[in-house]
Design a protein around this motif. Structure first.
Motif, PDB file in Angstrom:
ATOM      1  N   HIS A   1       0.014  -1.387  13.882  1.00 21.72           N
ATOM      2  CA  HIS A   1      -0.404  -0.194  14.634  1.00 21.72           C
ATOM      3  C   HIS A   1       0.424   1.018  14.171  1.00 21.72           C
ATOM      4  O   HIS A   1      -0.124   2.090  13.884  1.00 21.72           O
ATOM      5  CB  HIS A   1      -0.215  -0.427  16.143  1.00 21.72           C
ATOM      6  CG  HIS A   1      -0.312   0.810  16.969  1.00 21.72           C
ATOM      7  ND1 HIS A   1      -1.473   1.222  17.584  1.00 21.72           N
ATOM      8  CD2 HIS A   1       0.616   1.762  17.268  1.00 21.72           C
ATOM      9  CE1 HIS A   1      -1.262   2.356  18.217  1.00 21.72           C
ATOM     10  NE2 HIS A   1       0.014   2.712  18.044  1.00 21.72           N
ATOM     11  N   GLU A   2       1.733   0.842  14.109  1.00 23.14           N
ATOM     12  CA  GLU A   2       2.603   1.959  13.701  1.00 23.14           C
ATOM     13  C   GLU A   2       2.316   2.371  12.253  1.00 23.14           C
ATOM     14  O   GLU A   2       2.288   3.560  11.933  1.00 23.14           O
ATOM     15  CB  GLU A   2       4.080   1.594  13.879  1.00 23.14           C
ATOM     16  CG  GLU A   2       4.523   1.441  15.337  1.00 23.14           C
ATOM     17  CD  GLU A   2       4.213   2.664  16.195  1.00 23.14           C
ATOM     18  OE1 GLU A   2       4.233   3.791  15.672  1.00 23.14           O
ATOM     19  OE2 GLU A   2       3.924   2.500  17.391  1.00 23.14           O
ATOM     20  N   PHE A   3       2.116   1.357  11.394  1.00 20.33           N
ATOM     21  CA  PHE A   3       1.809   1.681   9.998  1.00 20.33           C
ATOM     22  C   PHE A   3       0.463   2.405   9.917  1.00 20.33           C
ATOM     23  O   PHE A   3       0.254   3.239   9.031  1.00 20.33           O
ATOM     24  CB  PHE A   3       1.801   0.412   9.139  1.00 20.33           C
ATOM     25  CG  PHE A   3       1.507   0.693   7.693  1.00 20.33           C
ATOM     26  CD1 PHE A   3       2.368   1.465   6.931  1.00 20.33           C
ATOM     27  CD2 PHE A   3       0.347   0.217   7.093  1.00 20.33           C
ATOM     28  CE1 PHE A   3       2.089   1.758   5.605  1.00 20.33           C
ATOM     29  CE2 PHE A   3       0.056   0.501   5.774  1.00 20.33           C
ATOM     30  CZ  PHE A   3       0.934   1.275   5.020  1.00 20.33           C
ATOM     31  N   GLY A   4      -0.425   2.109  10.855  1.00 25.29           N
ATOM     32  CA  GLY A   4      -1.712   2.808  10.919  1.00 25.29           C
ATOM     33  C   GLY A   4      -1.496   4.309  11.037  1.00 25.29           C
ATOM     34  O   GLY A   4      -2.200   5.104  10.398  1.00 25.29           O
ATOM     35  N   HIS A   5      -0.520   4.731  11.823  1.00 27.41           N
ATOM     36  CA  HIS A   5      -0.228   6.173  11.954  1.00 27.41           C
ATOM     37  C   HIS A   5       0.193   6.752  10.599  1.00 27.41           C
ATOM     38  O   HIS A   5      -0.177   7.877  10.263  1.00 27.41           O
ATOM     39  CB  HIS A   5       0.919   6.398  12.945  1.00 27.41           C
ATOM     40  CG  HIS A   5       0.520   6.208  14.382  1.00 27.41           C
ATOM     41  ND1 HIS A   5      -0.492   6.912  14.964  1.00 27.41           N
ATOM     42  CD2 HIS A   5       1.017   5.393  15.341  1.00 27.41           C
ATOM     43  CE1 HIS A   5      -0.615   6.547  16.231  1.00 27.41           C
ATOM     44  NE2 HIS A   5       0.282   5.619  16.483  1.00 27.41           N
ATOM     45  N   ILE A   6       0.981   5.969   9.852  1.00 29.68           N
ATOM     46  CA  ILE A   6       1.449   6.456   8.542  1.00 29.68           C
ATOM     47  C   ILE A   6       0.265   6.507   7.567  1.00 29.68           C
ATOM     48  O   ILE A   6       0.030   7.522   6.916  1.00 29.68           O
ATOM     49  CB  ILE A   6       2.571   5.538   7.997  1.00 29.68           C
ATOM     50  CG1 ILE A   6       3.797   5.593   8.917  1.00 29.68           C
ATOM     51  CG2 ILE A   6       2.957   5.926   6.566  1.00 29.68           C
ATOM     52  CD1 ILE A   6       4.826   4.508   8.669  1.00 29.68           C
ATOM     53  N   TYR A   7      -0.469   5.415   7.513  1.00 27.50           N
ATOM     54  CA  TYR A   7      -1.600   5.318   6.573  1.00 27.50           C
ATOM     55  C   TYR A   7      -2.639   6.400   6.869  1.00 27.50           C
ATOM     56  O   TYR A   7      -3.173   7.037   5.958  1.00 27.50           O
ATOM     57  CB  TYR A   7      -2.219   3.921   6.687  1.00 27.50           C
ATOM     58  CG  TYR A   7      -3.262   3.607   5.643  1.00 27.50           C
ATOM     59  CD1 TYR A   7      -2.920   2.948   4.460  1.00 27.50           C
ATOM     60  CD2 TYR A   7      -4.596   3.969   5.824  1.00 27.50           C
ATOM     61  CE1 TYR A   7      -3.872   2.657   3.495  1.00 27.50           C
ATOM     62  CE2 TYR A   7      -5.557   3.687   4.873  1.00 27.50           C
ATOM     63  CZ  TYR A   7      -5.188   3.029   3.705  1.00 27.50           C
ATOM     64  OH  TYR A   7      -6.141   2.741   2.755  1.00 27.50           O
ATOM     65  N   LEU A   8      -2.900   6.621   8.169  1.00 26.98           N
ATOM     66  CA  LEU A   8      -3.938   7.595   8.563  1.00 26.98           C
ATOM     67  C   LEU A   8      -3.409   9.029   8.605  1.00 26.98           C
ATOM     68  O   LEU A   8      -4.098   9.947   9.037  1.00 26.98           O
ATOM     69  CB  LEU A   8      -4.530   7.211   9.922  1.00 26.98           C
ATOM     70  CG  LEU A   8      -5.194   5.826   9.966  1.00 26.98           C
ATOM     71  CD1 LEU A   8      -5.501   5.410  11.392  1.00 26.98           C
ATOM     72  CD2 LEU A   8      -6.454   5.801   9.125  1.00 26.98           C
ATOM     73  N   HIS A   9      -2.132   9.180   8.218  1.00 29.61           N
ATOM     74  CA  HIS A   9      -1.510  10.493   8.047  1.00 29.61           C
ATOM     75  C   HIS A   9      -1.448  11.297   9.353  1.00 29.61           C
ATOM     76  O   HIS A   9      -1.803  12.477   9.401  1.00 29.61           O
ATOM     77  CB  HIS A   9      -2.271  11.300   6.977  1.00 29.61           C
ATOM     78  CG  HIS A   9      -1.383  12.305   6.293  1.00 29.61           C
ATOM     79  ND1 HIS A   9      -1.859  13.198   5.372  1.00 29.61           N
ATOM     80  CD2 HIS A   9      -0.072  12.562   6.393  1.00 29.61           C
ATOM     81  CE1 HIS A   9      -0.873  13.961   4.942  1.00 29.61           C
ATOM     82  NE2 HIS A   9       0.230  13.583   5.557  1.00 29.61           N
TER      83      HIS A   9
END
Lengths: 116, 501
Positions: free
Chosen positions: B138-146
């Protein structure tokens, strides 16, 4: 005002009482009914029950193969875990006077806002 | 407002609007039945970005709240999971690591440097590796989705709005106005609109990160039931626990007139916080995940949890000792006014806990709170020296410890050693923006307000995100009193305007 501050500080205690995990609702919230199975390996459901006929919270007696064992009207059934919302134990507290939720330049924080 | 200001104000508004619109449109392709990315869909290609400096980001977190908790073996395990997530997302080379936050709360977040910060409470709460992977995904999703492009857009819009409001005030010769001016109306309208727009964008990003987390964790073979579902249900349970705590506090407060007024103010703030809240309603998030997960076959839904690797990581001797010490420090923070807090805090500085900022601050605060009520404790050195173990450890030292120790020394009349300590601390934490407002305030109080204002000016140009905090910290007591008086006059004027007086 000082008394209020003290009272406030005293009330900010960690929540240490952990209840057993329980089903608190059907999910999604719009779900009108849920199927009951006689065993965790049953393919066909034994019966369907309306959400309004269930009395929450419901204790979870066991968990197996993606199903949870509960008691309805004194009889044991199994329900799909994906169709129920569960209240779970949490090991955390809001202590620490300098602690604060907002961190500049980060995402909002998974769980951080609860202490506001 | 000049033509140029008017143009740049509109440009900033357009920037924020575009972000909001793109958030609302995000996920139109590969939509799951829950409204986001389906659990089996291919990921959209990531946007190009300029990465924030990774080590400065870590230093900044060490300058925030109680810093970080160092547990090398546990971090190695978490970074192994993070590497699997990046690989699954097709970006194994991306920068970023996992770190543990010094907080007793449930908290996890991601930054523009690719780093993920998670509280030890989450590690102790999850029941399986499936849930840990769900949180990290979920947290990496924030990074990936910028997600972090929001901060830049918000900052640009804020600066433009401030310039526009100043331009309006000058044009109307109301810069010195004590009452409520058109410039105030403009800024208030902008801020309210901005907060609502940012909240809508953030909520859409949270939902998108949930869908992203379910997608990645499912593809990695983890359970939905023990992963994403358990993660969101733990978060909901945590929120409900704190609602109950808040209700009890309000009940106590409401017993007096002052308290009842405070409860009223809290409710107004809470109403606004709800409208501008960045996380969507957790029940709605659980519902959306349940609908998305319905598309998964029963063989995936009935997966057993992966427990062994997490259990092994938690049993590692140093990790186990660190988490035990952290749990005791958390208990101390939760009951600072009680004598037992000192006992908990003493256990918190045992073994690896001796150098951690969170743990030494718990002992410092517990001793101070109890000494204030006249209690004494044998066998504990003066509270200030409790903090020195943290400062002596290069890897563990945290800004809060420097700040606390320097202020303790200065307040007890030892201004010269306090300044020396602050100089050392600020030299170390200078690249961390979070340290600047505290340092500026200290130098203003104990050295000179001229130096404070010079530092505030440097801070504003280097770190626009904390510029306002730096400027506030550089205000002399007289300036602060003047601002307070002006704010009160503006508030009175606004009330008069509303009620026609």
């Amino acid at each position: 005002m000082k008394k209020l501050t003290v009272a406030l500080c005293l009330a900010v205690v960690s929540i240490g009482a952990f209840a057993a995990e329980q089903i608190t609702a059907l999910t999604p919230s719009s779900r009108a009914d849920i199927e009951l199975y006689d065993s965790p390996t049953a393919v066909q459901s034994a019966k369907k029950i309306e959400a309004g006929d269930l009395s929450f919270p419901i204790n979870i007696l066991a968990s197996q193969n993606g199903l949870m064992k509960i008691t309805v009207d004194g009889k044991a059934y199994w329900v799909k875990s994906t169709q129920v919302r569960v209240k779970r134990d949490v090991v955390a507290s809001c202590g620490g006077s300098n602690d604060r939720a907002e961190r500049v330049g980060s995402t909002p924080g998974a769980g951080a806002n609860a202490c506001k | 407002m000049s033509m140029a200001n008017s143009k740049s104000f509109r440009k900033a508004q357009v920037g924020l609007s575009c972000l909001l619109a793109s958030a609302l449109l995000a996920g139109c392709q590969s939509m799951g039945s829950g409204g986001g990315l389906s659990p089996t869909a291919d990921l959209p290609p990531p946007e190009s970005r300029t990465w924030a400096n990774q080590s400065e980001d870590v230093l900044n977190q060490r300058a925030t709240v109680y810093g970080l908790i160092r547990a090398p073996e546990l971090e190695k395990y978490l970074n192994g999971l993070y590497a699997k997530i990046k690989k699954q997302a097709g970006v194994p080379e991306w920068q970023g690591s996992v770190y543990l936050l010094g907080t007793s709360r449930l908290d996890a977040m991601a930054t523009a440097a690719g780093n993920i910060y998670i509280s030890p409470s989450w590690i102790q709460t999850v029941g399986s590796e499936d849930e840990l992977v769900a949180i990290l995904s979920h947290e990496f999703g924030h990074i990936y989705l910028h997600y972090h492009q929001l901060e830049e857009a918000k900052l640009g819009a804020d600066q433009t709005a401030q310039i526009a409001a100043l331009g309006l005030a000058i044009a109307q010769k109301t810069a010195q106005s004590q009452g409520w001016s058109n410039a105030d109306t403009l800024m208030s309208a902008y801020l309210a609109t901005r907060d609502l727009a940012v909240a809508a964008y953030s909520r859409s990003q949270e939902s998108a990160a949930d869908s992203f987390g379910l997608n990645i964790s499912t593809k990695l073979g983890y359970s939905y039931e023990y992963g994403m579902k358990a993660f969101l249900e733990h978060m909901l349970s945590w929120e409900e626990q704190n609602e109950e705590r808040d209700r009890l506090i309000n009940e106590q407060l409401a017993q007096t007139l002052d308290g009842a007024l405070q409860v009223g103010q809290k409710k107004i703030k809470k109403g606004w916080a709800y409208a501008t809240g960045q996380h969507p309603d957790t029940i709605k998030r659980i519902d959306a995940m349940a609908i998305s997960a319905d598309a998964l076959p029963m063989s995936v839904l009935s997966k057993k949890p992966v427990k062994k690797p997490l259990d092994a990581a938690l049993k590692q001797p140093r990790t186990s000792q660190t988490l035990k010490a952290y749990a005791n420090a958390s208990k101390a923070f939760g009951n600072l006014q009680e004598a037992a807090s000192v006992d908990y805090a003493k256990q918190g500085v045992a073994g690896p806990g001796a150098k951690l900022a969170f743990n030494v601050m718990a002992l410092n605060d517990a001793v101070n709170a109890n000494q204030q009520s006249g209690k004494t404790f044998k066998g504990i050195a003066r509270s200030g020296s409790i903090l020195d173990a943290n400062l002596a450890s290069e890897q563990d030292r945290a800004w809060i410890v420097y700040k606390t120790r320097a202020n303790q020394l200065a307040e007890s009349g030892q201004v010269a050693p306090a300044k020396t300590l602050m100089d050392q601390g600020f030299a170390y934490f200078r690249p961390a923006k979070e340290a600047w407002p505290d340092a500026i305030e200290f130098y203003g109080k104990y050295e000179s307000w001229t130096k404070a204002k010079q530092l505030a000016s440097e801070c504003s140009s280097k770190y626009p995100v904390v510029a306002q905090a730096c400027q506030l910290a550089a205000q002399t007591p007289d300036e602060k009193a003047q601002v307070d008086r002006a704010s009160q006059q503006k508030a009175n004027s606004l009330v008069g305007k509303i009620f026609g007086k």
